[in-house]
Design a protein around this motif. Structure first.
Motif, PDB file in Angstrom:
ATOM      1  N   TYR A 194      49.484  50.381  44.218  1.00  0.00           N
ATOM      2  CA  TYR A 194      50.262  49.150  44.028  1.00  0.00           C
ATOM      3  C   TYR A 194      49.836  48.090  45.038  1.00  0.00           C
ATOM      4  CZ  TYR A 194      54.426  46.122  44.077  1.00  0.00           C
ATOM      5  OH  TYR A 194      55.291  45.047  44.036  1.00  0.00           O
ATOM      6  N   VAL A 195      49.690  48.495  46.294  1.00  0.00           N
ATOM      7  CA  VAL A 195      49.254  47.568  47.339  1.00  0.00           C
ATOM      8  C   VAL A 195      47.858  47.028  47.029  1.00  0.00           C
ATOM      9  CG1 VAL A 195      48.523  47.435  49.768  1.00  0.00           C
ATOM     10  CG2 VAL A 195      50.707  48.499  49.178  1.00  0.00           C
ATOM     11  N   ALA A 196      46.959  47.911  46.596  1.00  0.00           N
ATOM     12  CA  ALA A 196      45.585  47.498  46.297  1.00  0.00           C
ATOM     13  C   ALA A 196      45.558  46.429  45.197  1.00  0.00           C
ATOM     14  CB  ALA A 196      44.749  48.706  45.884  1.00  0.00           C
ATOM     15  N   ILE A 197      46.285  46.660  44.118  1.00  0.00           N
ATOM     16  CA  ILE A 197      46.276  45.716  42.996  1.00  0.00           C
ATOM     17  C   ILE A 197      46.861  44.368  43.405  1.00  0.00           C
ATOM     18  CG2 ILE A 197      47.219  45.268  40.694  1.00  0.00           C
ATOM     19  CD1 ILE A 197      47.086  48.299  40.188  1.00  0.00           C
ATOM     20  N   THR A 198      47.935  44.396  44.196  1.00  0.00           N
ATOM     21  CA  THR A 198      48.622  43.146  44.545  1.00  0.00           C
ATOM     22  C   THR A 198      47.918  42.359  45.643  1.00  0.00           C
ATOM     23  OG1 THR A 198      50.104  44.413  46.012  1.00  0.00           O
ATOM     24  CG2 THR A 198      50.897  43.919  43.786  1.00  0.00           C
ATOM     25  N   ARG A 199      46.741  42.803  46.092  1.00  0.00           N
ATOM     26  CA  ARG A 199      45.944  41.969  47.015  1.00  0.00           C
ATOM     27  C   ARG A 199      45.235  40.854  46.261  1.00  0.00           C
ATOM     28  NH1 ARG A 199      48.845  42.384  50.411  1.00  0.00           N
ATOM     29  NH2 ARG A 199      50.027  43.569  48.874  1.00  0.00           N
ATOM     30  N   ALA A 200      45.092  40.989  44.950  1.00  0.00           N
ATOM     31  CA  ALA A 200      44.290  40.057  44.150  1.00  0.00           C
ATOM     32  C   ALA A 200      45.094  38.828  43.757  1.00  0.00           C
ATOM     33  CB  ALA A 200      43.765  40.763  42.906  1.00  0.00           C
ATOM     34  N   ILE A 201      44.443  37.677  43.808  1.00  0.00           N
ATOM     35  CA  ILE A 201      45.070  36.423  43.399  1.00  0.00           C
ATOM     36  C   ILE A 201      44.710  36.086  41.950  1.00  0.00           C
ATOM     37  CG2 ILE A 201      45.189  33.934  43.830  1.00  0.00           C
ATOM     38  CD1 ILE A 201      44.521  34.550  46.778  1.00  0.00           C
ATOM     39  N   LYS A 202      43.406  36.115  41.627  1.00  0.00           N
ATOM     40  CA  LYS A 202      42.946  35.705  40.300  1.00  0.00           C
ATOM     41  C   LYS A 202      42.643  36.874  39.377  1.00  0.00           C
ATOM     42  CE  LYS A 202      41.101  31.199  41.661  1.00  0.00           C
ATOM     43  NZ  LYS A 202      39.918  30.306  41.693  1.00  0.00           N
ATOM     44  N   ASN A 203      41.989  37.926  39.929  1.00  0.00           N
ATOM     45  CA  ASN A 203      41.730  39.087  39.078  1.00  0.00           C
ATOM     46  C   ASN A 203      41.341  40.287  39.922  1.00  0.00           C
ATOM     47  OD1 ASN A 203      41.770  40.454  36.699  1.00  0.00           O
ATOM     48  ND2 ASN A 203      40.105  39.319  35.728  1.00  0.00           N
ATOM     49  N   VAL A 204      41.494  41.459  39.283  1.00  0.00           N
ATOM     50  CA  VAL A 204      41.182  42.720  39.946  1.00  0.00           C
ATOM     51  C   VAL A 204      40.353  43.575  38.991  1.00  0.00           C
ATOM     52  CG1 VAL A 204      43.371  43.755  39.211  1.00  0.00           C
ATOM     53  CG2 VAL A 204      42.166  44.713  41.156  1.00  0.00           C
ATOM     54  N   PHE A 205      39.357  44.271  39.567  1.00  0.00           N
ATOM     55  CA  PHE A 205      38.434  45.080  38.774  1.00  0.00           C
ATOM     56  C   PHE A 205      38.542  46.530  39.228  1.00  0.00           C
ATOM     57  CE2 PHE A 205      36.983  40.771  39.200  1.00  0.00           C
ATOM     58  CZ  PHE A 205      36.656  40.406  37.906  1.00  0.00           C
ATOM     59  N   LEU A 206      38.876  47.408  38.299  1.00  0.00           N
ATOM     60  CA  LEU A 206      39.203  48.797  38.616  1.00  0.00           C
ATOM     61  C   LEU A 206      38.093  49.716  38.118  1.00  0.00           C
ATOM     62  CD1 LEU A 206      42.572  47.952  37.151  1.00  0.00           C
ATOM     63  CD2 LEU A 206      42.527  48.818  39.483  1.00  0.00           C
ATOM     64  N   SER A 207      37.413  50.363  39.049  1.00  0.00           N
ATOM     65  CA  SER A 207      36.293  51.229  38.694  1.00  0.00           C
ATOM     66  C   SER A 207      36.779  52.634  38.376  1.00  0.00           C
ATOM     67  CB  SER A 207      35.288  51.279  39.846  1.00  0.00           C
ATOM     68  OG  SER A 207      34.308  52.257  39.599  1.00  0.00           O
ATOM     69  N   VAL A 208      36.393  53.136  37.205  1.00  0.00           N
ATOM     70  CA  VAL A 208      36.792  54.471  36.760  1.00  0.00           C
ATOM     71  C   VAL A 208      35.528  55.281  36.457  1.00  0.00           C
ATOM     72  CG1 VAL A 208      38.219  55.787  35.148  1.00  0.00           C
ATOM     73  CG2 VAL A 208      38.864  53.444  35.743  1.00  0.00           C
ATOM     74  N   PRO A 209      34.871  55.813  37.486  1.00  0.00           N
ATOM     75  CA  PRO A 209      33.651  56.594  37.236  1.00  0.00           C
ATOM     76  C   PRO A 209      33.958  57.872  36.466  1.00  0.00           C
ATOM     77  CG  PRO A 209      34.294  56.730  39.549  1.00  0.00           C
ATOM     78  CD  PRO A 209      35.183  55.715  38.919  1.00  0.00           C
ATOM     79  N   THR A 210      33.064  58.244  35.549  1.00  0.00           N
ATOM     80  CA  THR A 210      33.289  59.461  34.767  1.00  0.00           C
ATOM     81  C   THR A 210      32.927  60.716  35.559  1.00  0.00           C
ATOM     82  OG1 THR A 210      31.109  59.191  33.771  1.00  0.00           O
ATOM     83  CG2 THR A 210      32.969  58.315  32.552  1.00  0.00           C
ATOM     84  N   HIS A 211      32.159  60.543  36.637  1.00  0.00           N
ATOM     85  CA  HIS A 211      31.882  61.644  37.556  1.00  0.00           C
ATOM     86  C   HIS A 211      32.143  61.167  38.976  1.00  0.00           C
ATOM     87  CE1 HIS A 211      29.756  63.147  34.016  1.00  0.00           C
ATOM     88  NE2 HIS A 211      29.824  64.344  34.560  1.00  0.00           N
TER      89      HIS A 211
ATOM     90  N   VAL B 138      63.271  43.135  56.986  1.00  0.00           N
ATOM     91  CA  VAL B 138      62.493  42.617  55.868  1.00  0.00           C
ATOM     92  C   VAL B 138      61.439  43.636  55.482  1.00  0.00           C
ATOM     93  CG1 VAL B 138      61.125  40.677  55.016  1.00  0.00           C
ATOM     94  CG2 VAL B 138      62.754  40.328  56.881  1.00  0.00           C
ATOM     95  N   GLY B 139      61.338  43.926  54.205  1.00  0.00           N
ATOM     96  CA  GLY B 139      60.317  44.882  53.800  1.00  0.00           C
ATOM     97  C   GLY B 139      60.374  45.184  52.325  1.00  0.00           C
ATOM     98  N   ASP B 140      59.529  46.133  51.930  1.00  0.00           N
ATOM     99  CA  ASP B 140      59.409  46.525  50.521  1.00  0.00           C
ATOM    100  C   ASP B 140      59.058  48.006  50.490  1.00  0.00           C
ATOM    101  OD1 ASP B 140      58.895  46.800  47.847  1.00  0.00           O
ATOM    102  OD2 ASP B 140      57.090  45.553  47.823  1.00  0.00           O
ATOM    103  N   ASP B 141      59.974  48.826  50.022  1.00  0.00           N
ATOM    104  CA  ASP B 141      59.704  50.265  50.003  1.00  0.00           C
ATOM    105  C   ASP B 141      58.529  50.606  49.094  1.00  0.00           C
ATOM    106  OD1 ASP B 141      61.438  49.497  47.875  1.00  0.00           O
ATOM    107  OD2 ASP B 141      61.959  51.587  47.509  1.00  0.00           O
ATOM    108  N   ASP B 142      58.179  49.706  48.162  1.00  0.00           N
ATOM    109  CA  ASP B 142      57.014  49.941  47.305  1.00  0.00           C
ATOM    110  C   ASP B 142      55.699  49.774  48.054  1.00  0.00           C
ATOM    111  OD1 ASP B 142      58.529  50.501  45.067  1.00  0.00           O
ATOM    112  OD2 ASP B 142      58.557  48.420  44.373  1.00  0.00           O
ATOM    113  N   GLN B 143      55.760  49.248  49.283  1.00  0.00           N
ATOM    114  CA  GLN B 143      54.547  49.058  50.078  1.00  0.00           C
ATOM    115  C   GLN B 143      54.557  49.934  51.334  1.00  0.00           C
ATOM    116  OE1 GLN B 143      52.821  44.920  50.140  1.00  0.00           O
ATOM    117  NE2 GLN B 143      54.873  44.376  49.464  1.00  0.00           N
ATOM    118  N   SER B 144      55.305  51.007  51.298  1.00  0.00           N
ATOM    119  CA  SER B 144      55.330  51.953  52.417  1.00  0.00           C
ATOM    120  C   SER B 144      54.165  52.932  52.260  1.00  0.00           C
ATOM    121  CB  SER B 144      56.664  52.717  52.441  1.00  0.00           C
ATOM    122  OG  SER B 144      56.690  53.631  53.501  1.00  0.00           O
TER     123      SER B 144
END
Length: 757
Positions: free
Chosen positions: A718-735, A372-378
């Protein structure tokens, strides 16, 4: 309001240097920012959603808003255009601060419309009805997996698809409906936590008695293999011989080889040695590719010899020993093949070469092997894991049946669809698609802090808002690529009243060896007789530690400061003596500079660039000393004086040692690697920029023609995003780390400004 009074000068945020915004925010917390009209203290907000502004901490009796607004209008007119020698100049914000201007958050774009899934209805057998009555339901694909018990089986289980429920239900079905003897079955996974969860779940199934659930073998790889080894040779593999913390012995051996801990990355070396062993590579068969690998190879040879001499073994030796045992003893192999007639392996995408070879041997005669597994989570390539074993499973076992567990029961459609947009760009992956079971109007959100300092503050401010709305602390997780990335956030939390739990307690940033050495110049510039900095300063200057005694003697004999004593040290090379003669004067210059300028000065004028190159563990591809120094410079921009900067560092050191008592019910802080298998209502992902996720080492590998590290970094996102149930917030610092940064290449397809390709 956009205007306040700071240091007796009006500050208008739209034209105020963005790099100074966070300094202003900290000043407002100290009560040093006041209203231009009434003079009362103002608080500066730093929200994810709205441009920063000033607000009264208590209700004012004056109409400050209107009065200040009139001032802002007059300011705007005078700042709109300036004329010099007949030329109309654009505003500074238009020519110098475009990239630093406030940017509103963006919800993800370019995701498909939600389509409710239509799982096929299957006829309900009596046992399936029993499970349903026990509140254990299964969709069509899950039930097909539960009832397929003979021959090789590949379950491609996407994130949140209920794989643990399917694995345990399948075991219960085999025991109660197919009547397979419990002593012919085994479930193997990677962590003790996962094994415990499976054992507890087995007791939930109708017909599985407590006795049978206890008898069912549910183990981790290492616990299973060590038991097999102990049965064959109890004296050699007794747990008293287990080297649980091999780094201490590795450092002892490395010291004999002249590898200084302050300049050699022992943690990275241990990872490299483990990788070689898990790929079944002996020292004699390795050709090092870099000077660092060459040192690791010498360390590998002596480390193995020392363990053998001390009759010690580590966890990697357990895998090697078990494979050797099965290959060398035909009798034992046949015995274990009978014992593990029905073998189920969880998280199969994470196995390494040795584990795979052992599994093949055990499953050889019957091939009742369920993986059982998912190569997208390796995501554990640094441990030797390889997704190719799950990708090639049907090639190795042509009779294998493949069942897709493609329904995600954890996250909403916008989260799942966003994750799919990320992972579909990977070239080497099995063809599949994860589908959410419910929609939501809330979409993953990109927000744009200037740097790590703003990032931490914006996250904490947003968490305060969520708590005020009734959200529980334990429903929130903050994820990051490496432990050093959490430094700014940890500082905010230590100064807040928000309980938190951190999975790996990090060392204090300001106590890291290279940072201590950088700050030693600051400390002695303020206190020229500071004895506590001697060791760090000598190391930074490449002077032997035994010179401490001579320094104190010079100080007493000449009646001078400790700083001046450096000028009179003897038995040094000519270039060192010249450097030390200039040291007192140069250190005194530091007090006249702002902290950021002072750090640049010690880097370029006091030779700290060489210190970083030689002492910064630059061979560590994950965490380099030079990256720490860049982060120190980011912090330095928040302060006007060296004294204020050092006070902040000392405050954090004291807080770190006394207040880092984490709460299991608090906000969860962890690396993305540590988050795998977990889920949270709300997830913040820090540093979603190139050189963070993906990490710089993966980009270096790509430039050399190796794309595998980059593909693993994409799986990490992919793993990081799929930990969220209701929402995910992605920080994109300019520096990021004092350099201009750019949104992670993994996320660009989701950004409005990017193409949908």
């Amino acid at each position: 309001m956009k205007t306040a009074l700071y240091l007796k000068q009006p500050v208008y945020l739209p034209t105020f240097d963005r790099e100074q915004w966070h300094k202003l925010y900290l000043a407002s917390r100290r009560g040093s920012v006041t209203c231009l009209h009434c003079g009362d203290p103002l608080k500066m907000t730093f929200s994810i959603y709205e441009e920063p502004s000033f607000h009264h901490t208590v209700t004012s009796s004056f109409d400050c808003e209107q009065q200040v607004k009139a001032y802002e209008q007059s300011q705007k007119k005078t700042e709109d255009r300036k004329t010099v020698h007949g030329f109309i100049l654009p505003r500074r914000t238009e020519i110098n601060q475009v990239e630093n201007q406030w940017k509103s958050p963006d919800p993800v774009s370019s995701i498909p419309t939600f389509v409710p899934s239509n799982n096929k209805k299957a006829s309900y057998s009596p046992y399936r009805q029993q499970l349903l009555d026990a509140n254990l339901s299964f969709d069509h694909n899950q039930w097909e997996a539960v009832t397929h018990t003979q021959g090789p089986l590949l379950l491609l289980a996407g994130a949140g698809s209920g794989k643990t429920r399917v694995l345990t239900a399948r075991a219960a079905y085999m025991l109660t409906e197919v009547h397979i003897p419990v002593n012919q079955m085994a479930l193997v996974t990677f962590t003790a936590k996962a094994a415990k969860e499976m054992r507890e779940r087995m007791r939930l199934y109708p017909g599985v008695t407590t006795k049978v659930a206890h008898q069912l073998l549910v183990r981790t790889f290492h616990s299973l293999f060590i038991q097999m080894l102990q049965h064959a040779n109890p004296q050699k593999w007794d747990m008293s011989h287990l080297l649980k913390w091999p780094q201490s012995l590795l450092k002892e051996v490395g010291t004999e080889l002249g590898l200084d801990e302050s300049t050699f990355a022992y943690d990275q070396a241990l990872t490299q040695i483990s990788w070689w062993k898990n790929h079944m590579l002996l020292p004699s068969s390795i050709s090092p590719k870099t000077p660092f690998e060459e040192k690791c190879l010498g360390l590998y040879k002596r480390f193995e010899d020392r363990k053998e001499a001390l009759t010690l073994f580590d966890f990697d030796d357990v895998l090697v020993g078990c494979l050797n045992l099965l290959q060398e003893s035909r009798h034992l192999l046949e015995r274990y093949q009978q014992r593990f007639t029905y073998l189920s392996i969880d998280e199969f995408q994470d196995i390494n070469k040795i584990q795979f070879e052992i599994i093949k041997l055990l499953a050889q005669p019957h091939q009742h092997l369920c993986v059982v597994g998912d190569d997208d989570q390796s995501i554990y390539g640094f441990r030797g894991s390889n997704p190719e074993y799950i990708q090639l499973f049907t090639t190795i076992y042509p009779a294998a049946k493949t069942i897709h567990l493609s329904a995600n029961y954890r996250s909403t459609h916008p989260i799942v669809a966003s994750a799919e947009r990320v992972i579909e760009k990977n070239l080497d992956r099995l063809d599949k698609q994860l589908l959410a079971q419910e929609d939501s109007k809330d979409k993953p959100l990109f927000f744009y802090p200037l740097n790590e300092e703003e990032e931490a503050t914006m996250v904490i401010e947003d968490i305060y808002q969520k708590l005020n709305q009734g959200c529980l602390l334990s429903e929130i997780a903050i994820l990051y690529r490496t432990n050093v990335s959490v430094r700014a956030l940890l500082e905010r939390l230590l100064d807040s009243n928000i309980p938190f739990s951190i999975d790996q307690k990090p060392d204090c940033f300001y106590e890291r060896p290279l940072i201590r050495r950088a700050l030693s110049f600051f400390r002695i510039s303020l206190n020229e007789d500071s004895n506590i900095v001697i060791q760090d300063l000598l190391q930074a200057l490449f002077i032997r530690q035994d010179k401490q005694i001579e320094l104190k003697q010079i100080q007493q004999q000449r009646g001078c400061t400790l700083l001046d004593s450096f000028s009179f040290l003897s038995d040094l090379l000519p270039f060192q003596q010249k450097k030390l003669r200039e040291l007192p004067m140069q250190c005194r210059k530091l007090t006249q500079l702002k902290p950021y300028e002072a750090l640049t000065f010690i880097e370029n004028e006091l030779g700290f660039k060489d210190t970083m190159r030689k002492q910064g563990q630059e061979g560590n591809k994950m965490e380099k000393g030079s990256d720490d120094f860049k982060q120190l410079k980011v912090i330095a921009k928040q302060f006007e004086t060296i004294e204020a900067f050092l006070n902040h560092a000392d405050h954090v050191i004291a807080k770190h040692s006394s207040s880092l008592e984490t709460s299991p019910d608090g906000i969860q802080l962890m690396t993305v690697h540590r988050s795998k298998g977990l889920e949270f209502n709300y997830v913040y992902i820090l540093g979603c920029v190139d050189r963070s996720i993906p990490h710089e080492y993966a980009l270096d590998a790509l430039r050399e023609g190796d794309e595998k590290p980059l593909q693993e970094e994409r799986r990490l996102m992919y793993v990081a995003i799929t930990r969220a149930i209701k929402n995910v917030f992605l920080s994109v610092p300019t520096h990021y780390r004092d350099n201009r940064s750019f949104p992670s290449r993994f996320l660009r397809p989701l950004l409005k400004s990017s193409s949908s390709s």
